[in-house]
Scaffold this motif. Structure first.
Motif, short mmCIF file in Angstrom:
data_model
loop_
_atom_site.label_atom_id
_atom_site.label_comp_id
_atom_site.label_asym_id
_atom_site.label_seq_id
_atom_site.Cartn_x
_atom_site.Cartn_y
_atom_site.Cartn_z
N VAL A 2 0.84 -1.21 0.00
CA VAL A 2 0.00 0.00 0.00
C VAL A 2 0.87 1.25 0.00
O VAL A 2 0.63 2.21 -0.75
CB VAL A 2 -0.95 -0.02 1.21
N THR A 3 1.90 1.26 0.84
CA THR A 3 2.82 2.41 0.89
C THR A 3 3.53 2.58 -0.45
O THR A 3 3.68 3.70 -0.96
CB THR A 3 3.85 2.21 2.01
N TYR A 4 3.96 1.46 -1.03
CA TYR A 4 4.65 1.53 -2.32
C TYR A 4 3.73 2.11 -3.39
O TYR A 4 4.15 2.96 -4.19
CB TYR A 4 5.11 0.12 -2.72
N SER A 5 2.49 1.69 -3.41
CA SER A 5 1.55 2.19 -4.40
C SER A 5 1.31 3.68 -4.25
O SER A 5 1.30 4.43 -5.23
CB SER A 5 0.23 1.42 -4.29
N LYS A 6 1.14 4.14 -2.99
CA LYS A 6 0.90 5.57 -2.76
C LYS A 6 2.12 6.40 -3.15
O LYS A 6 1.99 7.41 -3.84
CB LYS A 6 0.54 5.81 -1.29
N ARG A 7 3.30 5.99 -2.73
CA ARG A 7 4.52 6.74 -3.06
C ARG A 7 4.80 6.70 -4.56
O ARG A 7 5.29 7.68 -5.12
CB ARG A 7 5.70 6.16 -2.28
#
Length: 206
Positions: A2-7
């Motif tokens: 999720v963090t990877y997708s947002k960043r």
């Protein structure tokens, strides 16, 4: 993830802003820990142009190492091809002068094994063809016995049997010469004269 997708989305957004506001050429390639590939490239350029500009700016060649690997692979493939061609010539009885005794023995064993496999395959094909022909012969014998049975039934009737085939012609099957021969009488319309019929006699069995 999720963090990877947002960043990642945020980074791509900034890259797009740099492209629009600053007229910059931006390229981003990202591969996540799960192996998914994502990339961003400015609409005004292509990935190849970015590579070319990068090599020109740094004075390096990104493809030299890759080209060398391809050359090494080509060299190995050419060697394999030469070996295979030499083996083919040797199995045809050529290029045997420089072959050692041990290599000749190995070649002979390989050829004997190949001949055995080919012979077994040939016998298998012959066996299949023989079985097919036997089935055809059996079918022909069944048809022959059936016809003989029908002729015997007709022979027991003192009168000839009459067969009507759709009104086009009539055939009479009967015995001649005391039952030793079978004749078929065909009664067909005479199409040339416009009237009358032709009577034709055919010998079926003697």
């Amino acid at each position: 993830q999720v963090t990877y997708s947002k960043r990642r989305n945020g980074l791509f957004k900034k890259a797009n802003e740099l492209t629009v506001l600053c007229d910059a050429k931006v390229s981003i390639i990202m591969i996540s820990s799960s192996g998914k590939h994502h990339e961003f490239i400015s609409p005004s350029t292509s990935m190849k142009q970015m590579y070319d500009d990068y090599q020109k700016a740094l004075g390096i060649d990104l493809w030299s190492s890759h080209y060398e690997k391809m050359q090494e692979q080509l060299k190995r493939l050419n060697e394999v091809n030469r070996n295979l061609r030499r083996q083919i010539r040797q199995r045809m009885g050529e290029s045997l002068n420089d072959v050692s005794y041990e290599d000749l023995r190995v070649l002979e064993q390989d050829m004997d094994s190949s001949v055995k496999d080919i012979r077994e395959r040939k016998y298998k094909v012959l066996s299949n063809q023989t079985d097919t022909y036997k089935k055809k012969v059996r079918n022909g014998e069944e048809i022959h016995r059936s016809l003989l049975h029908e002729f015997d039934v007709i022979g027991e009737d003192p009168h000839y049997g009459l067969v009507d085939n759709g009104g086009d012609y009539e055939s009479v099957i009967g015995y001649s010469n005391g039952g030793r021969g079978i004749l078929a009488l065909g009664l067909q319309p005479n199409l040339h004269s416009g009237a009358g019929s032709d009577l034709t006699t055919y010998a079926l069995l003697e």
